[in-house]
Design a protein around this motif. Structure first.
Motif, PDB file in Angstrom:
ATOM      1  N   SER A 248       0.815  -1.220   0.000  1.00  0.00           N
ATOM      2  CA  SER A 248       0.000   0.000   0.000  1.00  0.00           C
ATOM      3  C   SER A 248       0.847   1.268   0.000  1.00  0.00           C
ATOM      4  O   SER A 248       0.319   2.356   0.202  1.00  0.00           O
ATOM      5  CB  SER A 248      -0.926   0.002   1.223  1.00  0.00           C
ATOM      6  N   GLY A 249       2.149   1.124  -0.209  1.00  0.00           N
ATOM      7  CA  GLY A 249       3.011   2.298  -0.274  1.00  0.00           C
ATOM      8  C   GLY A 249       4.111   2.281   0.763  1.00  0.00           C
ATOM      9  O   GLY A 249       4.269   1.315   1.514  1.00  0.00           O
ATOM     10  N   VAL A 250       4.870   3.360   0.810  1.00  0.00           N
ATOM     11  CA  VAL A 250       5.995   3.467   1.729  1.00  0.00           C
ATOM     12  C   VAL A 250       5.508   3.967   3.086  1.00  0.00           C
ATOM     13  O   VAL A 250       4.747   4.922   3.173  1.00  0.00           O
ATOM     14  CB  VAL A 250       7.074   4.413   1.173  1.00  0.00           C
ATOM     15  N   ARG A 251       5.956   3.281   4.139  1.00  0.00           N
ATOM     16  CA  ARG A 251       5.619   3.677   5.502  1.00  0.00           C
ATOM     17  C   ARG A 251       6.908   3.928   6.277  1.00  0.00           C
ATOM     18  O   ARG A 251       8.004   3.633   5.797  1.00  0.00           O
ATOM     19  CB  ARG A 251       4.806   2.583   6.202  1.00  0.00           C
ATOM     20  N   ALA A 252       6.746   4.468   7.473  1.00  0.00           N
ATOM     21  CA  ALA A 252       7.911   4.744   8.310  1.00  0.00           C
ATOM     22  C   ALA A 252       7.580   4.470   9.768  1.00  0.00           C
ATOM     23  O   ALA A 252       6.432   4.610  10.197  1.00  0.00           O
ATOM     24  CB  ALA A 252       8.366   6.192   8.137  1.00  0.00           C
ATOM     25  N   VAL A 253       8.600   4.038  10.511  1.00  0.00           N
ATOM     26  CA  VAL A 253       8.455   3.873  11.947  1.00  0.00           C
ATOM     27  C   VAL A 253       9.596   4.635  12.606  1.00  0.00           C
ATOM     28  O   VAL A 253      10.740   4.577  12.164  1.00  0.00           O
ATOM     29  CB  VAL A 253       8.466   2.381  12.363  1.00  0.00           C
ATOM     30  N   ILE A 254       9.267   5.389  13.648  1.00  0.00           N
ATOM     31  CA  ILE A 254      10.254   6.138  14.408  1.00  0.00           C
ATOM     32  C   ILE A 254      10.602   5.336  15.657  1.00  0.00           C
ATOM     33  O   ILE A 254       9.698   4.868  16.363  1.00  0.00           O
ATOM     34  CB  ILE A 254       9.717   7.529  14.812  1.00  0.00           C
ATOM     35  N   CYS A 255      11.890   5.179  15.934  1.00  0.00           N
ATOM     36  CA  CYS A 255      12.280   4.383  17.091  1.00  0.00           C
ATOM     37  C   CYS A 255      13.597   4.893  17.676  1.00  0.00           C
ATOM     38  O   CYS A 255      14.257   5.770  17.108  1.00  0.00           O
ATOM     39  CB  CYS A 255      12.389   2.912  16.722  1.00  0.00           C
ATOM     40  N   ASP A 256      13.949   4.319  18.811  1.00  0.00           N
ATOM     41  CA  ASP A 256      15.178   4.709  19.513  1.00  0.00           C
ATOM     42  C   ASP A 256      16.337   3.773  19.220  1.00  0.00           C
ATOM     43  O   ASP A 256      17.498   4.138  19.416  1.00  0.00           O
ATOM     44  CB  ASP A 256      14.913   4.742  21.029  1.00  0.00           C
ATOM     45  N   ARG A 257      16.036   2.554  18.780  1.00  0.00           N
ATOM     46  CA  ARG A 257      17.051   1.595  18.360  1.00  0.00           C
ATOM     47  C   ARG A 257      16.485   0.739  17.234  1.00  0.00           C
ATOM     48  O   ARG A 257      15.295   0.410  17.237  1.00  0.00           O
ATOM     49  CB  ARG A 257      17.463   0.672  19.521  1.00  0.00           C
ATOM     50  N   VAL A 258      17.371   0.364  16.294  1.00  0.00           N
ATOM     51  CA  VAL A 258      16.993  -0.528  15.203  1.00  0.00           C
ATOM     52  C   VAL A 258      17.953  -1.707  15.224  1.00  0.00           C
ATOM     53  O   VAL A 258      19.178  -1.527  15.188  1.00  0.00           O
ATOM     54  CB  VAL A 258      17.066   0.167  13.826  1.00  0.00           C
ATOM     55  N   VAL A 259      17.407  -2.919  15.281  1.00  0.00           N
ATOM     56  CA  VAL A 259      18.219  -4.123  15.458  1.00  0.00           C
ATOM     57  C   VAL A 259      18.275  -4.934  14.163  1.00  0.00           C
ATOM     58  O   VAL A 259      17.247  -5.200  13.540  1.00  0.00           O
ATOM     59  CB  VAL A 259      17.657  -5.008  16.594  1.00  0.00           C
ATOM     60  N   HIS A 260      19.487  -5.321  13.784  1.00  0.00           N
ATOM     61  CA  HIS A 260      19.693  -6.197  12.629  1.00  0.00           C
ATOM     62  C   HIS A 260      19.289  -7.612  13.031  1.00  0.00           C
ATOM     63  O   HIS A 260      19.909  -8.233  13.884  1.00  0.00           O
ATOM     64  CB  HIS A 260      21.169  -6.165  12.244  1.00  0.00           C
ATOM     65  N   ALA A 261      18.232  -8.128  12.406  1.00  0.00           N
ATOM     66  CA  ALA A 261      17.761  -9.483  12.708  1.00  0.00           C
ATOM     67  C   ALA A 261      17.363 -10.199  11.426  1.00  0.00           C
ATOM     68  O   ALA A 261      16.447 -11.015  11.417  1.00  0.00           O
ATOM     69  CB  ALA A 261      16.586  -9.422  13.681  1.00  0.00           C
ATOM     70  N   THR A 262      18.063  -9.899  10.339  1.00  0.00           N
ATOM     71  CA  THR A 262      17.686 -10.415   9.025  1.00  0.00           C
ATOM     72  C   THR A 262      18.308 -11.761   8.712  1.00  0.00           C
ATOM     73  O   THR A 262      17.813 -12.488   7.863  1.00  0.00           O
ATOM     74  CB  THR A 262      18.077  -9.393   7.930  1.00  0.00           C
ATOM     75  N   GLY A 263      19.379 -12.105   9.376  1.00  0.00           N
ATOM     76  CA  GLY A 263      20.007 -13.391   9.106  1.00  0.00           C
ATOM     77  C   GLY A 263      21.510 -13.294   9.238  1.00  0.00           C
ATOM     78  O   GLY A 263      22.082 -12.211   9.392  1.00  0.00           O
ATOM     79  N   ARG A 264      22.169 -14.457   9.176  1.00  0.00           N
ATOM     80  CA  ARG A 264      23.606 -14.531   9.362  1.00  0.00           C
ATOM     81  C   ARG A 264      24.245 -15.303   8.210  1.00  0.00           C
ATOM     82  O   ARG A 264      23.594 -16.143   7.578  1.00  0.00           O
ATOM     83  CB  ARG A 264      23.935 -15.187  10.704  1.00  0.00           C
ATOM     84  N   VAL A 265      25.501 -14.989   7.953  1.00  0.00           N
ATOM     85  CA  VAL A 265      26.256 -15.633   6.874  1.00  0.00           C
ATOM     86  C   VAL A 265      27.572 -16.146   7.445  1.00  0.00           C
ATOM     87  O   VAL A 265      28.021 -15.692   8.513  1.00  0.00           O
ATOM     88  CB  VAL A 265      26.524 -14.649   5.707  1.00  0.00           C
ATOM     89  N   PRO A 266      28.223 -17.096   6.757  1.00  0.00           N
ATOM     90  CA  PRO A 266      29.487 -17.632   7.267  1.00  0.00           C
ATOM     91  C   PRO A 266      30.519 -16.531   7.518  1.00  0.00           C
ATOM     92  O   PRO A 266      30.716 -15.640   6.682  1.00  0.00           O
ATOM     93  CB  PRO A 266      29.936 -18.568   6.138  1.00  0.00           C
ATOM     94  N   ASN A 267      31.169 -16.610   8.650  1.00  0.00           N
ATOM     95  CA  ASN A 267      32.150 -15.603   9.057  1.00  0.00           C
ATOM     96  C   ASN A 267      33.539 -16.023   8.566  1.00  0.00           C
ATOM     97  O   ASN A 267      34.382 -16.488   9.334  1.00  0.00           O
ATOM     98  CB  ASN A 267      32.134 -15.468  10.583  1.00  0.00           C
ATOM     99  N   ILE A 268      33.766 -15.856   7.275  1.00  0.00           N
ATOM    100  CA  ILE A 268      34.999 -16.366   6.662  1.00  0.00           C
ATOM    101  C   ILE A 268      35.720 -15.322   5.813  1.00  0.00           C
ATOM    102  O   ILE A 268      36.815 -15.600   5.305  1.00  0.00           O
ATOM    103  CB  ILE A 268      34.705 -17.612   5.798  1.00  0.00           C
ATOM    104  N   ASP A 269      35.176 -14.140   5.666  1.00  0.00           N
ATOM    105  CA  ASP A 269      35.742 -13.144   4.756  1.00  0.00           C
ATOM    106  C   ASP A 269      37.192 -12.797   5.089  1.00  0.00           C
ATOM    107  O   ASP A 269      37.991 -12.499   4.199  1.00  0.00           O
ATOM    108  CB  ASP A 269      34.906 -11.861   4.772  1.00  0.00           C
ATOM    109  N   HIS A 270      37.519 -12.807   6.361  1.00  0.00           N
ATOM    110  CA  HIS A 270      38.827 -12.352   6.814  1.00  0.00           C
ATOM    111  C   HIS A 270      39.916 -13.426   6.754  1.00  0.00           C
ATOM    112  O   HIS A 270      41.078 -13.137   7.039  1.00  0.00           O
ATOM    113  CB  HIS A 270      38.717 -11.874   8.263  1.00  0.00           C
ATOM    114  N   LEU A 271      39.573 -14.651   6.397  1.00  0.00           N
ATOM    115  CA  LEU A 271      40.503 -15.771   6.529  1.00  0.00           C
ATOM    116  C   LEU A 271      41.489 -15.915   5.371  1.00  0.00           C
ATOM    117  O   LEU A 271      42.485 -16.626   5.493  1.00  0.00           O
ATOM    118  CB  LEU A 271      39.719 -17.082   6.684  1.00  0.00           C
TER     119      LEU A 271
END
Length: 449
Positions: A248-271
């Motif tokens: 139905s269009g673009v909405r917005a939410v105002i908050c004091d903190r925004v938490v990344h909870a979208t998912g995780r990937v292998p932690n190997i980039d630095h190896l």
């Protein structure tokens, strides 16, 4: 000249520590390295501390459920005290683990490891050489590539917040988002929003039970926004605006903190795995069923590997297989995954093991679906549970359990018993013939199959 070891384990969590101990017990010269405190995500930044917070919020839920049933009380969560309670476990784990490793002769190193060759690594400027390596670096939050992504805090940050924000939003609708949203609301947050781009939250769990959880979550006061894609996060002084697109269009939410909870990937980039001759993909380090990588001298296990589900007991099991093959000097043991239960520790809990209805149909299996809401059952009524139920798939002909899906009190242990029954190949009739202590959550299982 670089220091030499028989085995270097990269990662001080569940998937690595067991391997290090096995090799040390066999007389190998072993080193273990981690750039973070020893203990891994589950013990320090995930499963265990999260469930300690949930234990406190269970008191809030219990009081609400029992209100008007003889219990009259007002409870509230003191966030700082709850975090201090969590730290009674998390703060003691790293030194305890390090001391245990050193006691059996393992050299503990702190720093970030990077391969410089097939048998060499550099740890914060110091070179090391080893006959074998075992990689168990776990996973990290995935990169979202959205404007304002730098304003997100991680699940680790959430578990260290000095105070509960009055308004908090979660980007994503999986385990982390749902569990932390329930914690936040019961801990006193006035506004809690979950923004999930798919049709529903918890996409890997049974849709009928997730719908029941959604009802409970809505009643709790959490705003679930599904089919909603986050477009941008903007900061204004101490507040944040999250813009998201809906049908139905673009909405917005105002908050004091925004938490990344979208998912995780292998932690190997630095190896720098290319230098070691170790192949990998977006799913993680490529491993065989023996947990050996494309470099025969290097093994990997857990969330950093393209192997089983990203769950702590799975990483421990894979590490055990890797350790046995390391010590044998050949591929003796192949990893075999039993039915693996999984639980979302919201209140009510949602649990699953085995096949979903869709997966069972795709396999061409014939089965009966036993589905019932159980808020009228004694075990739910006793604790004032308003949302409980089960869905169990029983194969026609064999009577074996293909999958089990639960919501409600006791689900976390009921699902373990069902997983054991499935591993043992028990039929529905055999499960009905078991006698459990009564009344207990286990005693309900026979009526579910």
């Amino acid at each position: 000249m670089s220091q030499q070891f028989d085995l270097m384990v990269i990662g001080g969590g569940t998937g690595g520590n067991g391997v290090a101990r096995m090799a040390a017990a066999a007389g190998w010269k072993v080193a273990s390295v981690d750039c973070l405190p020893f203990g891994g995500t589950c013990a320090l930044r995930g499963c265990d501390p999260k469930k300690m917070l949930i234990a406190v919020t269970e008191g809030v839920e219990w009081t609400r459920a029992m209100q008007g049933k003889g219990l009259e009380a007002h409870v509230s969560v003191q966030w700082q005290d709850m975090i201090a309670f969590k730290r009674t476990f998390t703060d003691t784990m790293p030194p305890r683990i390090e001391k245990g490793l050193e006691k059996v002769g393992i050299t503990v190193l702190h720093g970030s490891a990077r391969f410089t060759g097939p048998d060499t690594v550099k740890v914060d400027g110091t070179d090391y050489r080893a006959r074998h390596f075992h990689i168990a670096t776990g996973a990290r939050p995935m990169t979202l590539n959205i404007p304002g992504e730098e304003h997100l805090i991680t699940s680790t940050d959430f578990l260290e917040l000095p105070d509960m924000p009055r308004r908090i939003a979660f980007v994503g609708g999986g385990f982390i988002a749902m569990e932390f949203a329930h914690i936040s609301k019961r801990a006193g947050a006035a506004e809690v929003t979950v923004i999930e781009m798919m049709d529903r939250t918890l996409g890997n769990f049974d849709p009928d039970l997730v719908a029941m959880l959604a009802e409970a979550t809505d009643e709790l006061g959490v705003d679930l926004q599904t089919k909603a894609k986050v477009l941008e996060i903007r900061r204004s002084d101490e507040t944040f605006e999250v813009d998201y697109e809906t049908s139905s269009g673009v909405r917005a939410v105002i908050c004091d903190r925004v938490v990344h909870a979208t998912g995780r990937v292998p932690n190997i980039d630095h190896l720098n795995l290319e230098a070691a001759g170790v192949e990998y993909s977006r799913r993680g380090i490529k491993v065989s069923k023996y947990m050996r990588t494309t470099n025969p001298a290097i093994f990997a296990a857990g969330d950093c590997a393209d192997s089983g589900p990203n769950l702590t007991p799975v990483s421990a099991n894979e590490g055990r297989i890797a350790g046995k093959n390391l010590l044998a000097g050949k591929d003796e043991r192949a990893v075999a995954y039993p039915p693996i239960p999984s639980v979302v520790f919201t209140l009510p809990q949602v649990a699953a093991v085995g096949l979903s209805e869709m997966a069972a149909r795709e396999k061409g299996l014939e089965f009966e679906t036993h589905f019932e809401k159980t808020d009228g059952w004694y075990s739910s009524m006793r604790v004032g549970a308003r949302r409980s139920g089960y869905k169990v798939l029983v194969e026609k002909g064999t009577g074996k359990i293909l999958g089990a899906h639960l919501i409600g009190p006791g689900a976390e242990e009921q699902i373990n018993l069902l997983a054991m029954a499935m591993k043992a190949g028990m039929t529905a009739n055999q499960i009905k013939g078991l006698i459990f202590a009564y009344p207990s959550y286990a005693s309900d299982i026979g009526s579910m199959v």
